[in-house]
Design an enzyme around this catalytic site. Structure first.
Site, PDB file in Angstrom:
ATOM      1  N   TRP A 100       0.829  -1.213   0.000  1.00 26.24           N
ATOM      2  CA  TRP A 100       0.000   0.000   0.000  1.00 26.24           C
ATOM      3  C   TRP A 100       0.854   1.248   0.000  1.00 26.24           C
ATOM      4  O   TRP A 100       0.544   2.228  -0.680  1.00 26.24           O
ATOM      5  CB  TRP A 100      -0.983  -0.032   1.174  1.00 26.24           C
ATOM      6  CG  TRP A 100      -1.868  -1.240   1.106  1.00 26.24           C
ATOM      7  CD1 TRP A 100      -1.943  -2.250   2.020  1.00 26.24           C
ATOM      8  CD2 TRP A 100      -2.764  -1.609   0.037  1.00 26.24           C
ATOM      9  NE1 TRP A 100      -2.826  -3.199   1.583  1.00 26.24           N
ATOM     10  CE2 TRP A 100      -3.349  -2.850   0.383  1.00 26.24           C
ATOM     11  CE3 TRP A 100      -3.127  -1.015  -1.175  1.00 26.24           C
ATOM     12  CZ2 TRP A 100      -4.275  -3.497  -0.430  1.00 26.24           C
ATOM     13  CZ3 TRP A 100      -4.048  -1.665  -1.988  1.00 26.24           C
ATOM     14  CH2 TRP A 100      -4.614  -2.880  -1.611  1.00 26.24           C
ATOM     15  N   ASP A 167      -2.522   6.086   6.432  1.00 27.58           N
ATOM     16  CA  ASP A 167      -3.479   5.157   5.853  1.00 27.58           C
ATOM     17  C   ASP A 167      -3.808   4.163   6.974  1.00 27.58           C
ATOM     18  O   ASP A 167      -2.972   3.342   7.342  1.00 27.58           O
ATOM     19  CB  ASP A 167      -2.827   4.453   4.655  1.00 27.58           C
ATOM     20  CG  ASP A 167      -3.703   3.351   4.065  1.00 27.58           C
ATOM     21  OD1 ASP A 167      -4.799   3.094   4.589  1.00 27.58           O
ATOM     22  OD2 ASP A 167      -3.257   2.735   3.066  1.00 27.58           O
ATOM     23  N   LYS A 191     -12.915  -2.759   5.880  1.00 21.17           N
ATOM     24  CA  LYS A 191     -12.225  -3.598   6.852  1.00 21.17           C
ATOM     25  C   LYS A 191     -12.785  -3.421   8.259  1.00 21.17           C
ATOM     26  O   LYS A 191     -13.275  -4.376   8.826  1.00 21.17           O
ATOM     27  CB  LYS A 191     -10.727  -3.318   6.813  1.00 21.17           C
ATOM     28  CG  LYS A 191     -10.090  -4.005   5.595  1.00 21.17           C
ATOM     29  CD  LYS A 191      -9.169  -3.163   4.806  1.00 21.17           C
ATOM     30  CE  LYS A 191      -8.754  -3.865   3.525  1.00 21.17           C
ATOM     31  NZ  LYS A 191      -7.944  -3.017   2.676  1.00 21.17           N
TER      32      LYS A 191
HETATM   33  C1  LIG Z   1      -7.276  -2.499   1.662  1.00 18.53           C
HETATM   34  C2  LIG Z   1      -6.266  -1.441   1.810  1.00 18.53           C
HETATM   35  C3  LIG Z   1      -6.115  -0.413   0.857  1.00 18.53           C
HETATM   36  C4  LIG Z   1      -6.893  -0.367  -0.421  1.00 18.53           C
HETATM   37  O1  LIG Z   1      -8.193   0.031  -0.193  1.00 18.53           O
HETATM   38  P1  LIG Z   1      -9.232   0.217  -1.386  1.00 18.53           P
HETATM   39  O2  LIG Z   1     -10.452   0.609  -0.625  1.00 18.53           O
HETATM   40  O3  LIG Z   1      -9.328  -1.093  -2.091  1.00 18.53           O
HETATM   41  O4  LIG Z   1      -8.736   1.280  -2.275  1.00 18.53           O
HETATM   42  C5  LIG Z   1      -5.177   0.565   1.115  1.00 18.53           C
HETATM   43  N1  LIG Z   1      -4.440   0.558   2.222  1.00 18.53           N
HETATM   44  C6  LIG Z   1      -4.562  -0.412   3.162  1.00 18.53           C
HETATM   45  C7  LIG Z   1      -3.708  -0.372   4.380  1.00 18.53           C
HETATM   46  C8  LIG Z   1      -5.468  -1.429   2.985  1.00 18.53           C
HETATM   47  O5  LIG Z   1      -5.590  -2.397   3.905  1.00 18.53           O
END
Ligand SMILES: *Cc1c(COP(=O)(O)O)cnc(C)c1O
Length: 356
Positions: A100, A167, A191
């Site tokens: 990521w 993030d 998540k």
């Molecule tokens: C799942 C995830 C993403 C991607 O998220 P999307 O909603 O598919 O764009 C980015 N960063 C982290 C840490 C993730 O777990």
């Protein structure tokens, strides 16, 4: 009963799904489905307002921090954050801790200068870098608080003389941290907040308006703040699912109550893996994640056999990401202690019967 350890989209509390089912047929007694109503009706506007207020309450945000529900997933934020915060001649620093962050690096480089301040790439991202110092001469410092694929997590917020951006897609609302220490936080909802389609952004409004570029209004956080997160048609159903999940978390007792449970779930599973002769964890002990437990079989024949065995025992979603291999059990807020105990008993049962 299926025990769902999917990494995302992931398990949702049963009562959230039951409430959602009602709203799909008849939203708040309106006679219309949540999927049919106009987003600018008071019935939905109050849901957005409640969801934003619950985020503020659960994260204990101060008045400078604004809460937005946007489109496009965390991936869009890899682009939207630098577009709003980073001028072409400015530098953002980033901790490179996995897939990521790599995407965040790539997208940010379209807007300004990117400095990889520290990285754990040399060991397949199985740890969190320690020896680095964030310089004062940067626009912001970006971390990925939990690395969903590699199963590592920042257990301490790094010190930074410049704004911190994170993030938090895969560990938001899972543990008590000082969210106000971050000037910007983003997270895809699928998540720990709800379902795919909505993205949570928490931003300190004082940080905005400091770039010279002309930001397209739909990408401009200030426009979304002004419009109360309703600049265009928002992801109505996904926001409603977030609201239901946030209400569930509040009823549970908030982050304060869920954190010890999350710790207990992870500790039990790591303990079972550490004491196993067939499996071993992939992340460095001090840095391993309470949300995503990644582990491999010490013997490749056991890997497929365990996946088949687990499937028979109603365990879903534990196949590891292809970049790490093996297994990954995601233990987000909604995953019950009972499910984790079931997984542990299945690991033990498999081990005792395995003679490959
Ligand atoms: C799942 C995830 C993403 C991607 O998220 P999307 O909603 O598919 O764009 C980015 N960063 C982290 C840490 C993730 O777990």
């Amino acid at each position: 009963m299926i025990h769902n350890f999917n990494a995302g989209p992931s398990h949702l509390p049963a009562e959230v799904l039951e409430e959602a089912q009602k709203a799909i047929i008849n939203f708040k007694g309106s006679g219309l489905s949540i999927l049919e109503i106009g987003h600018r009706t008071p019935l939905f506007e109050e849901s957005v307002a409640e969801a934003r207020a619950l985020v503020r309450e659960l994260m204990q945000l101060d008045d400078d921090h604004e809460v937005l529900f946007l489109h496009g997933g965390a991936t869009t934020q890899f682009m939207q954050v630098p577009m709003n915060l980073l001028d072409a001649d400015e530098t953002m620093h980033i901790a490179h801790t996995g897939v990521w962050s790599k995407k965040a690096i790539r997208e940010a480089s379209c807007f300004g200068k990117v400095n990889i301040l520290c990285s754990s790439e040399n060991n397949n991202f199985n740890y969190i870098p320690e020896d680095f110092c964030v310089p004062e001469s940067g626009k912001y410092f970006h971390i990925t608080s939990n690395n969903t694929i590699y199963g590592t997590q920042w257990h301490r917020i790094p010190e930074s003389p410049i704004p911190l951006v994170a993030d938090m897609s895969s560990d938001i609302l899972s543990r008590r941290i000082d969210f106000n220490a971050f000037e910007l936080i983003y997270a895809g909802a699928q998540k720990n907040i709800g379902v795919a389609g909505a993205t949570l952004v928490v931003v300190n409004k004082k940080l905005l308006g400091n770039v010279t570029r002309d930001i397209p209004p739909i990408m401009d956080y200030r426009e979304h703040i002004k419009a109360n997160s309703m600049l265009n048609t928002p992801p109505v159903f996904a926001i409603y699912m977030s609201l239901l999940t946030l209400r569930w978390l509040k009823k549970f007792g908030g982050i304060e109550a869920i954190e010890p449970l999350n710790k207990e779930k992870a500790a039990l599973l790591y303990d079972a893996i550490d004491n196993s002769s067939l499996f071993r964890g992939t992340a460095k002990k001090e840095d391993r994640s309470t949300m995503n437990v990644s582990f491999v079989a010490t013997n490749s024949g056991a890997e497929k056999a365990f996946l088949d065995f687990a499937k028979q025992k109603d365990i879903y979603g534990i196949k590891g990401h292809r970049l790490v291999g093996g297994f990954r059990a995601s233990l987000y807020n909604a995953v019950s202690l009972e499910s984790v105990k079931h997984l542990i008993s299945v690991i033990k049962e498999f081990e005792s019967g395995y003679n490959g």
